[in-house]
Design an enzyme around this catalytic site. Structure first.
Site, PDB file in Angstrom:
ATOM      1  N   GLU A 147     -52.779 -30.823  15.480  1.00 29.47           N
ATOM      2  CA  GLU A 147     -52.080 -30.493  13.996  1.00 29.47           C
ATOM      3  C   GLU A 147     -51.299 -29.082  14.294  1.00 29.47           C
ATOM      4  O   GLU A 147     -52.203 -28.150  15.007  1.00 29.47           O
ATOM      5  CB  GLU A 147     -53.403 -30.268  13.125  1.00 29.47           C
ATOM      6  CG  GLU A 147     -54.054 -31.764  12.946  1.00 29.47           C
ATOM      7  CD  GLU A 147     -53.228 -32.542  12.275  1.00 29.47           C
ATOM      8  OE1 GLU A 147     -52.198 -32.237  11.620  1.00 29.47           O
ATOM      9  OE2 GLU A 147     -53.805 -34.054  12.107  1.00 29.47           O
ATOM     10  N   GLU A 156     -57.524 -38.292   0.875  1.00 22.62           N
ATOM     11  CA  GLU A 156     -57.545 -39.468   1.640  1.00 22.62           C
ATOM     12  C   GLU A 156     -58.840 -39.522   2.539  1.00 22.62           C
ATOM     13  O   GLU A 156     -59.008 -38.330   3.395  1.00 22.62           O
ATOM     14  CB  GLU A 156     -56.357 -39.390   2.478  1.00 22.62           C
ATOM     15  CG  GLU A 156     -56.122 -40.917   3.501  1.00 22.62           C
ATOM     16  CD  GLU A 156     -55.260 -40.508   4.671  1.00 22.62           C
ATOM     17  OE1 GLU A 156     -54.163 -39.916   4.341  1.00 22.62           O
ATOM     18  OE2 GLU A 156     -55.620 -40.818   5.572  1.00 22.62           O
ATOM     19  N   ARG A 206     -55.893 -34.455  17.532  1.00 24.02           N
ATOM     20  CA  ARG A 206     -54.741 -34.218  16.891  1.00 24.02           C
ATOM     21  C   ARG A 206     -54.354 -32.976  17.030  1.00 24.02           C
ATOM     22  O   ARG A 206     -54.939 -31.918  16.602  1.00 24.02           O
ATOM     23  CB  ARG A 206     -54.825 -34.744  15.351  1.00 24.02           C
ATOM     24  CG  ARG A 206     -55.346 -36.252  14.839  1.00 24.02           C
ATOM     25  CD  ARG A 206     -54.381 -37.048  14.846  1.00 24.02           C
ATOM     26  NE  ARG A 206     -55.145 -38.488  14.690  1.00 24.02           N
ATOM     27  CZ  ARG A 206     -54.841 -39.230  13.898  1.00 24.02           C
ATOM     28  NH1 ARG A 206     -54.203 -38.840  12.451  1.00 24.02           N
ATOM     29  NH2 ARG A 206     -55.542 -40.468  13.778  1.00 24.02           N
ATOM     30  N   ARG A 239     -58.302 -29.669   5.319  1.00 22.54           N
ATOM     31  CA  ARG A 239     -58.741 -31.133   5.639  1.00 22.54           C
ATOM     32  C   ARG A 239     -58.087 -31.560   6.963  1.00 22.54           C
ATOM     33  O   ARG A 239     -58.541 -32.590   7.349  1.00 22.54           O
ATOM     34  CB  ARG A 239     -58.221 -31.912   4.609  1.00 22.54           C
ATOM     35  CG  ARG A 239     -56.825 -32.146   4.278  1.00 22.54           C
ATOM     36  CD  ARG A 239     -56.432 -32.973   3.177  1.00 22.54           C
ATOM     37  NE  ARG A 239     -55.208 -33.131   3.037  1.00 22.54           N
ATOM     38  CZ  ARG A 239     -54.776 -34.510   2.968  1.00 22.54           C
ATOM     39  NH1 ARG A 239     -55.339 -35.217   2.738  1.00 22.54           N
ATOM     40  NH2 ARG A 239     -53.307 -34.617   3.001  1.00 22.54           N
ATOM     41  N   HIS A 240     -57.687 -30.533   7.971  1.00 22.47           N
ATOM     42  CA  HIS A 240     -57.241 -31.316   9.183  1.00 22.47           C
ATOM     43  C   HIS A 240     -57.936 -30.456  10.273  1.00 22.47           C
ATOM     44  O   HIS A 240     -57.883 -29.180  10.180  1.00 22.47           O
ATOM     45  CB  HIS A 240     -55.834 -30.918   9.306  1.00 22.47           C
ATOM     46  CG  HIS A 240     -54.896 -31.791   8.566  1.00 22.47           C
ATOM     47  ND1 HIS A 240     -54.528 -31.338   7.221  1.00 22.47           N
ATOM     48  CD2 HIS A 240     -54.537 -33.136   8.831  1.00 22.47           C
ATOM     49  CE1 HIS A 240     -53.852 -32.479   6.585  1.00 22.47           C
ATOM     50  NE2 HIS A 240     -53.890 -33.772   7.600  1.00 22.47           N
ATOM     51  N   ARG A 287     -64.352 -35.895   6.751  1.00 24.65           N
ATOM     52  CA  ARG A 287     -63.793 -35.984   5.422  1.00 24.65           C
ATOM     53  C   ARG A 287     -64.739 -36.740   4.527  1.00 24.65           C
ATOM     54  O   ARG A 287     -64.771 -36.317   3.232  1.00 24.65           O
ATOM     55  CB  ARG A 287     -62.203 -36.484   5.540  1.00 24.65           C
ATOM     56  CG  ARG A 287     -61.442 -35.800   5.961  1.00 24.65           C
ATOM     57  CD  ARG A 287     -60.144 -36.170   5.431  1.00 24.65           C
ATOM     58  NE  ARG A 287     -59.084 -35.622   6.167  1.00 24.65           N
ATOM     59  CZ  ARG A 287     -57.610 -35.643   6.169  1.00 24.65           C
ATOM     60  NH1 ARG A 287     -57.381 -36.833   5.415  1.00 24.65           N
ATOM     61  NH2 ARG A 287     -56.798 -34.966   6.690  1.00 24.65           N
ATOM     62  N   SER A 332     -57.145 -44.619   6.286  1.00 24.97           N
ATOM     63  CA  SER A 332     -56.126 -45.537   6.336  1.00 24.97           C
ATOM     64  C   SER A 332     -56.170 -46.796   7.059  1.00 24.97           C
ATOM     65  O   SER A 332     -56.827 -46.689   8.029  1.00 24.97           O
ATOM     66  CB  SER A 332     -54.747 -44.779   6.513  1.00 24.97           C
ATOM     67  OG  SER A 332     -54.927 -44.727   7.984  1.00 24.97           O
TER      68      SER A 332
END
Ligand code: 4AD
Length: 429
Positions: free
Chosen positions: A203, A352, A201, A209-210, A403, A355
């Site tokens: 980001e 989270e 990703r 948290r990323h 995570r 998902s």
């Protein structure tokens, strides 16, 4: 006759025996010119070794050599085992040392040394177990492990968080998830699949948290009647995982807690499921205004986690029936209300970790939704075409490994649970 053994395996039975051990020089303490103490460490265990001229007949040269060792050197030691009357420095597990406070960037710059701390050894052994338990559970439920390509033609999740690259003159991307290919495997008659693999990703924001590269634990499965079947798997998989971690990783969890104190995760045998609307109502009742058809921000998610803990006594729950507008293009709308979707997020301690959703398996509708979400349908035409030859209703979910470990251990930063983290400001070591 000399036996090769492990520091952690030195026991009373080896008393008076000659052994060979290997480990790191944890501490070195010379006493005059005729004696040197050396503590050797391996896998979280330590043993004290003594080199002395008079009592043991060790050469002065060897005593000098021991005294001059650098800390953390790898040493092979041959010696006779003695059991101290007062076994403080014997073969006990390394006590929680007072580690100096070192800032995170420095730690990460010297990660190979940082990884040697008992807490970090614990974290990555726990991480290994999470992957293990995930695989074991799914194999026992008739899932097939697959490996999908990480070099793909278009973005898999949409949005701008994608690393673009040049694939022999053609534009390409690093996969933002195995989403498209795990669904295509379902079209290929594997009715239950999973994958453990790298996810990329691009980001922009630097958060706790990323990461730009993380390990995805992905699941995809045929649905017989209702997308709750997917949530059933999440429920049983994670309750099994938490039980097993608490059972198998007692020492590791202790080592982590000594450096980063945390409370064990509170969870129930049957995972709580709330609808998004119920969640929004709970927040409203607590005076927090949120858009009922928007996404929850990090703060609202945290707050809802607290409210859920107070009301239901659990720090692990599923929130489902999300507004369609905030979910990726491939998400199936609810049959009874297309403002909502057959989708869910899963939270640990208000953050989270998963998902998931039912997917659209009708090609024309899928193309329509992709277009509506601003995706160039040409870049995913092979994906959409996969559904033209017959596809069952299906759904799945994606979990971020780092995570899970971060939140199970109540750690505040995902860089702690990535061996060599990749974030917007770091691509080394
Ligand atoms: O929520 P995400 O983006 O969902 C998907 O990738 C879907 N394909 C999953 C599905 O099957 N529907 O990512 C899934 C999980 C998140 O819940 C989070 O745990 C983790 O991946 N994750 C990240 N972890 C670390 N750094 C990042 N930048 C992450 N982005 C997502």
């Amino acid at each position: 006759s000399m036996v090769r053994t492990q520091v952690g395996a030195l026991t009373q039975e080896l008393k008076e025996k000659e052994v060979l051990i290997r480990g790191r020089a944890h501490t070195i303490r010379p006493v005059g010119k005729n004696m040197a103490f050396l503590v050797v460490r391996k896998k979280g265990f330590t043993v004290q070794c003594l080199a002395a001229t008079q009592s043991m007949g060790v050469s002065r040269q060897m005593v000098k050599f021991v005294a001059g060792l650098n800390r953390e050197s790898i040493v092979d030691v041959i010696g006779v085992v003695s059991v101290p009357g007062n076994p403080i420095k014997g073969t006990t597990q390394q006590a929680g040392e007072q580690l100096p406070r070192v800032n995170q960037d420095t730690r990460l710059n010297f990660r190979v040394i940082d990884i040697r701390t008992p807490a970090n050894q614990g974290i990555f052994r726990i991480q290994s177990q999470v992957g293990n338990i995930f695989r074991q559970f799914l194999l026992s439920e008739d899932f097939v492990e697959i490996h999908t390509p990480k070099l793909i033609a278009g973005s898999s999740e949409g949005g701008s968080a994608v690393f673009k690259l040049d694939y022999k003159g053609q534009p390409a991307c690093l996969a933002q998830s195995p989403q498209l290919h795990k669904q295509m495997s379902i079209c290929g008659d594997f009715d239950r699949v999973f994958e453990i693999g790298a996810v990329y990703r691009a980001e922009d924001s630097y958060t706790h948290r990323h990461l730009c590269e993380f390990t995805g634990l992905d699941v995809e499965m045929e649905i017989e009647k209702h997308y709750s079947e997917v949530m059933d798997i999440v429920d049983r998989l994670f309750v099994t995982m938490f039980d097993s971690l608490n059972e198998r990783c007692e020492m590791e969890l202790e080592a982590v807690a000594r450096q980063y104190p945390f409370e064990p995760l509170k969870y129930k045998p049957n995972t709580l499921r709330l609808t998004f609307e119920e969640g929004v109502q709970m927040l409203k009742d607590a005076g927090v205004e949120v858009d009922p058809l928007g996404d929850l921000n990090t703060e609202a998610e945290r707050k809802l986690g607290q409210l859920v803990l107070e009301k239901y006594g659990t720090e692990f729950y599923i929130l489902h029936r999300y507004p369609l507008a905030v979910r990726p293009f491939y998400t199936m709308p609810c049959y009874d209300d297309s403002l909502y979707s057959n989708s869910f997020d899963v939270f640990i301690r208000g953050e989270e970790i998963i998902s998931g959703a039912q997917r659209i398996h009708v090609p024309a509708f899928l193309a329509e939704r992709a277009q509506a979400c601003g995706i160039d349908v040409n870049t995913i035409s092979t994906y959409i075409d996969s559904f033209r030859y017959g596809a069952p209703p299906h759904g799945g979910f994606g979990v971020g490994l780092e995570r899970v470990v971060m939140l199970f251990c109540g750690l505040g930063n995902i860089r702690k649970t990535s061996l060599f983290p990749r974030d917007p400001q770091r691509i080394a070591p």
